[in-house]
Design an enzyme around this catalytic site. Structure first.
Site, PDB file in Angstrom:
ATOM      1  CG  ASP A 175      -2.266   0.843   1.007  1.00 39.50           C
ATOM      2  OD1 ASP A 175      -2.079   1.930   0.400  1.00 39.50           O
ATOM      3  OD2 ASP A 175      -3.301   0.037   1.053  1.00 39.50           O
ATOM      4  CG  HIS A 198      -0.600   1.518  -3.418  1.00 39.78           C
ATOM      5  ND1 HIS A 198      -1.849   1.344  -2.863  1.00 39.78           N
ATOM      6  CD2 HIS A 198      -0.226   0.301  -3.948  1.00 39.78           C
ATOM      7  CE1 HIS A 198      -2.262   0.153  -3.238  1.00 39.78           C
ATOM      8  NE2 HIS A 198      -1.104  -0.615  -3.978  1.00 39.78           N
TER       9      HIS A 198
END
Ligand SMILES: *[C@@H]1O[C@H](CO)[C@@H](O)[C@H](O)[C@H]1NC(C)=O
Ligand SMILES: *[C@@H]1O[C@H](CO)[C@@H](O)[C@H](O)[C@H]1NC(C)=O
Ligand SMILES: *[C@@H]1O[C@H](CO)[C@@H](O)[C@H](O)[C@H]1NC(C)=O
Ligand SMILES: *[C@@H]1O[C@H](CO)[C@@H](O)[C@H](O)[C@H]1NC(C)=O
Ligand SMILES: *[C@@H]1O[C@H](CO)[C@@H](O)[C@H](O)[C@H]1NC(C)=O
Length: 285
Positions: A175, A198
Site C-alpha cells: 500500500d 502505492h
C-alpha cells in the site's frame, strides 16, 4: 512487560531494555507511560520478534503499542515480523466498508521525542508503523518490507502528528509507502526509497467531517521504483473544511511509476463535488 514497567518506573538512571538475539513469539503488548525518567527509555532489538497469528488475540488493532511516552529510542539490527502472510486472507476491507482492521505492527500514540533507527519491519498484518497524535519523531535507516500484493500494509502512516522526519529508509510494501493524513504538520521525508508500493501520499484527507488540514510536508531526494503512484495528494469529494498547504515534492526520481504525479480530489466519494484547491509555486511541484 515486567521489564517495561521496571524501566518506566525507574527514575534514577537511563534505562535500557534489550531484546536479545534469537526468535521470540510475542502477542499484543502495550508499553504505556508516562514514565518517570527524564532520560529516554532505550529499547535495543537484536533478535527477531514474531507476532502471534491468532487474530482473536488482538482486541485492539496493534501489536507493539507505545502510548503516552515522552522520550524513547528504538534501535538495533533486529526485526519485527508481523507474520502477515498467515492472516492477510482475513482482510476483506476491499469489499466490506465495516471491515475489522488487522493489527499495525508498531503504533506510537501520544509519544513525544522518539528516535527509531536500524530496525526492520517485515510483513505487518496492517500498517507497519502507525504514528498518531505524536510529536518530534524521527525514523532513520529503517527497513520496511512486505510483498506488492499484501493488503493495507502501509509502510508509515502518520496522523495528527507534528515534526516527524523519515530519513534514509527503504520501503517495499503493498500500500502507501508513506501516508500523511489529517492534522499533520512539519513532516520531512528525505532519502526514502519506495517500491513496490502505492507511493508517498498526502491523504486521503476529508473523509470525516472532523478531519483537519495538513501543512509543511517536504519530500526530498526520494526514489520510487515500480510503484502505482509517485507524488500523490488525495482528498475526498464532499469535503467541507481543511486546507493542505506547503506541500513540496523535490528532487524525486521515478522509475516505472504508473501515475508519477497524481492529485485526486474525488478520492472515495466519486460522485461528489470537490472543494476548491488552489496551487501556488507550481514550478516546484
Ligand atoms: C526531539 O527528540 C530528540 C530525540 O529523538 C531529542 O534529542 C530532541 O531534543 C527533541 N527536540 C525537541 C525540540 O524537543
Ligand atoms: C526534521 O528535519 C528538518 C529539516 O532538516 C529539521 O528542521 C527538523 O528539526 C527535523 N525534525 C526532527 C523531528 O528531527
Ligand atoms: C540513503 O539511504 C540508504 C538506506 O536506504 C543509505 O544506504 C544511503 O547511504 C543514504 N544516502 C545518503 C546520501 O545518505
Ligand atoms: C539532496 O540531494 C542533493 C543532491 O542531489 C544534495 O545536494 C542535498 O544535500 C540533498 N538534501 C538532503 C536533505 O539530503
Ligand atoms: C522493478 O520491476 C522490475 C520488473 O519486474 C524488476 O526486474 C526489478 O527488480 C524491480 N525493481 C525493484 C527495485 O523493485
Amino acid at each position: 512487560m515486567k521489564t517495561w514497567v521496571a524501566a518506566c518506573r525507574n527514575s534514577n538512571a537511563p534505562a535500557k531494555i534489550v531484546i536479545p538475539t534469537g526468535a521470540f513469539l510475542v502477542g499484543p503488548v502495550v508499553f504505556q507511560g508516562p514514565c518517570k525518567s527524564s532520560e529516554p527509555i532505550v529499547i535495543e532489538v537484536q533478535g527477531t520478534v514474531k507476532a502471534t497469528t491468532d487474530v482473536s488475540d488482538y482486541s485492539s488493532p496493534e501489536w507493539f503499542s507505545f502510548e503516552f511516552v515522552n522520550g524513547l529510542v528504538l534501535t538495533g539490527k533486529g526485526t519485527f515480523d508481523g507474520q502477515g502472510p498467515k492472516v492477510w486472507h482475513y482482510n476483506d476491507c476491499k469489499t466490506n466498508p465495516n471491515c475489522q482492521h488487522l493489527a499495525s505492527s508498531l503504533r506510537f500514540s501520544n509519544v513525544n521525542n522518539a528516535y527509531v533507527e536500524g530496525i526492520t519491519s517485515l510483513n505487518s498484518k496492517w500498517f507497519h508503523f502507525f504514528i498518531y497524535e505524536s510529536k518530534n519523531i524521527t525514523l532513520n535507516n529503517v527497513k520496511i518490507t512486505a510483498p506488492a500484493e499484501s493488503p493495507n500494509t502501509d509502510g508509515i502512516h502518520i496522523s495528527a502528528s507534528t515534526s516527524v522526519n523519515v530519513t534514509n529508509t527503504a520501503i517495499a510494501t503493498g500500500d502507501d509507502c508513506i501516508g500523511i493524513v489529517q492534522d499533520c504538520h512539519n513532516i520531512y521525508i528525505t532519502n526514502v526509497t519506495c517500491g513496490p508500493g502505492h507511493g508517498i501520499s498526502v491523504g486521503s484527507l476529508g473523509k470525516w467531517s472532523y478531519d483537519k488540514g495538513v501543512s509543511n510536508i517536504v519530500v526530498r531526494n526520494c526514489t520510487l521504483v515500480n510503484t502505482t503512484n509517485g507524488a500523490r495528494i488525495k482528498t475526498w469529494g464532499g469535503t467541507t473544511s481543511g486546507e493542505a498547504t506547503g506541500i513540496i515534492y523535490e528532487n524525486i526520481v521515478m522509475k516505472n511509476v504508473k501515475n508519477p504525479i497524481i492529485i485526486d480530489q474525488n478520492y472515495g466519494r466519486k460522485n461528489q463535488v470537490s472543494p476548491v484547491i488552489s496551487f501556488k509555486n507550481q514550478n516546484r511541484v
